[in-house]
Design a protein around this motif. Structure first.
Motif, PDB file in Angstrom:
ATOM      1  N   PRO A 115       0.832  -1.213   0.000  1.00  0.00           N
ATOM      2  CA  PRO A 115       0.000   0.000   0.000  1.00  0.00           C
ATOM      3  C   PRO A 115       0.863   1.260   0.000  1.00  0.00           C
ATOM      4  O   PRO A 115       1.869   1.329   0.703  1.00  0.00           O
ATOM      5  CB  PRO A 115      -0.793  -0.098   1.302  1.00  0.00           C
ATOM      6  N   GLY A 116       0.485   2.202  -0.820  1.00  0.00           N
ATOM      7  CA  GLY A 116       1.234   3.448  -0.944  1.00  0.00           C
ATOM      8  C   GLY A 116       2.116   3.469  -2.173  1.00  0.00           C
ATOM      9  O   GLY A 116       2.514   4.525  -2.637  1.00  0.00           O
ATOM     10  N   PHE A 117       2.429   2.301  -2.725  1.00  0.00           N
ATOM     11  CA  PHE A 117       3.313   2.222  -3.886  1.00  0.00           C
ATOM     12  C   PHE A 117       2.551   2.137  -5.205  1.00  0.00           C
ATOM     13  O   PHE A 117       3.170   1.982  -6.256  1.00  0.00           O
ATOM     14  CB  PHE A 117       4.270   1.025  -3.762  1.00  0.00           C
ATOM     15  N   GLU A 118       1.243   2.245  -5.167  1.00  0.00           N
ATOM     16  CA  GLU A 118       0.457   2.135  -6.394  1.00  0.00           C
ATOM     17  C   GLU A 118       0.948   3.066  -7.508  1.00  0.00           C
ATOM     18  O   GLU A 118       1.052   2.634  -8.654  1.00  0.00           O
ATOM     19  CB  GLU A 118      -1.039   2.377  -6.119  1.00  0.00           C
ATOM     20  N   PRO A 119       1.287   4.324  -7.215  1.00  0.00           N
ATOM     21  CA  PRO A 119       1.715   5.215  -8.306  1.00  0.00           C
ATOM     22  C   PRO A 119       3.219   5.181  -8.591  1.00  0.00           C
ATOM     23  O   PRO A 119       3.695   5.913  -9.449  1.00  0.00           O
ATOM     24  CB  PRO A 119       1.314   6.598  -7.790  1.00  0.00           C
ATOM     25  N   PHE A 120       3.979   4.336  -7.906  1.00  0.00           N
ATOM     26  CA  PHE A 120       5.440   4.375  -8.011  1.00  0.00           C
ATOM     27  C   PHE A 120       5.923   4.217  -9.448  1.00  0.00           C
ATOM     28  O   PHE A 120       6.711   5.026  -9.941  1.00  0.00           O
ATOM     29  CB  PHE A 120       6.084   3.319  -7.105  1.00  0.00           C
ATOM     30  N   GLY A 121       5.481   3.182 -10.127  1.00  0.00           N
ATOM     31  CA  GLY A 121       5.925   2.942 -11.501  1.00  0.00           C
ATOM     32  C   GLY A 121       5.575   4.082 -12.438  1.00  0.00           C
ATOM     33  O   GLY A 121       6.385   4.500 -13.271  1.00  0.00           O
ATOM     34  N   GLU A 122       4.349   4.600 -12.287  1.00  0.00           N
ATOM     35  CA  GLU A 122       3.922   5.723 -13.120  1.00  0.00           C
ATOM     36  C   GLU A 122       4.757   6.965 -12.824  1.00  0.00           C
ATOM     37  O   GLU A 122       5.093   7.731 -13.730  1.00  0.00           O
ATOM     38  CB  GLU A 122       2.444   6.012 -12.888  1.00  0.00           C
ATOM     39  N   ASP A 123       5.088   7.168 -11.548  1.00  0.00           N
ATOM     40  CA  ASP A 123       5.898   8.326 -11.170  1.00  0.00           C
ATOM     41  C   ASP A 123       7.311   8.212 -11.742  1.00  0.00           C
ATOM     42  O   ASP A 123       7.879   9.199 -12.224  1.00  0.00           O
ATOM     43  CB  ASP A 123       5.969   8.463  -9.650  1.00  0.00           C
ATOM     44  N   VAL A 124       7.882   7.006 -11.687  1.00  0.00           N
ATOM     45  CA  VAL A 124       9.211   6.785 -12.248  1.00  0.00           C
ATOM     46  C   VAL A 124       9.186   7.073 -13.750  1.00  0.00           C
ATOM     47  O   VAL A 124      10.045   7.784 -14.278  1.00  0.00           O
ATOM     48  CB  VAL A 124       9.704   5.346 -11.968  1.00  0.00           C
TER      49      VAL A 124
ATOM     50  N   HIS B 293       3.443  -2.789 -12.708  1.00  0.00           N
ATOM     51  CA  HIS B 293       3.141  -2.662 -11.274  1.00  0.00           C
ATOM     52  C   HIS B 293       3.978  -3.595 -10.410  1.00  0.00           C
ATOM     53  O   HIS B 293       3.498  -4.118  -9.415  1.00  0.00           O
ATOM     54  CB  HIS B 293       1.648  -2.870 -11.007  1.00  0.00           C
ATOM     55  N   ILE B 294       5.226  -3.795 -10.787  1.00  0.00           N
ATOM     56  CA  ILE B 294       6.153  -4.575  -9.980  1.00  0.00           C
ATOM     57  C   ILE B 294       6.873  -3.617  -9.037  1.00  0.00           C
ATOM     58  O   ILE B 294       7.379  -2.582  -9.458  1.00  0.00           O
ATOM     59  CB  ILE B 294       7.180  -5.312 -10.873  1.00  0.00           C
TER      60      ILE B 294
END
Length: 113
Positions: A8-17, A49-50
């Motif tokens: 939880p909290g990492f949902e946007p991580f890949g998109e942000d990168v 989403h890895i």
């Protein structure tokens, strides 16, 4: 590698990168080299989403100046309004020389309340 559902909290991580990489006009290959990972690994982070291993997360956060607290503070993850999240991402990607202008605009908006 963990899946997005487990973090939880990492949902946007890949998109942000991905957004930060594109903003800096870096190829996936160059960004992967900078982070010390394979291009395929970066593709999986950005598109599939890895969630990468912690050292890779730290590398990507540092390389792209991403807001670490956004991903690690699951108590506030998802609570921010969509517009606030978009603005926050844009500020993180903004060149350093423009931050003074953005700060002035925000100060003016806050004072006008």
């Amino acid at each position: 590698m963990a899946n997005i559902q487990d973090c939880p909290g990492f949902e946007p991580f890949g998109e942000d990168v991905k957004a930060a990489r594109k903003k800096r006009r870096l190829s996936r290959q160059k960004a992967a080299e900078m982070a010390g990972i394979s291009t395929v690994y970066l593709i999986n982070i950005e598109n599939n989403h890895i969630i990468p291993a912690l050292p890779v997360i730290i590398q990507l956060i540092q390389i792209f100046n991403l807001p670490a607290a956004k991903y690690f503070n699951q108590l506030t993850a998802g609570e921010e309004h969509d517009q606030r999240q978009r603005i926050s991402r844009k500020v993180m990607m903004c060149p350093e020389e423009h931050l003074l202008v953005i700060e002035g605009a925000l100060d003016g908006a806050i004072e006008s309340k």
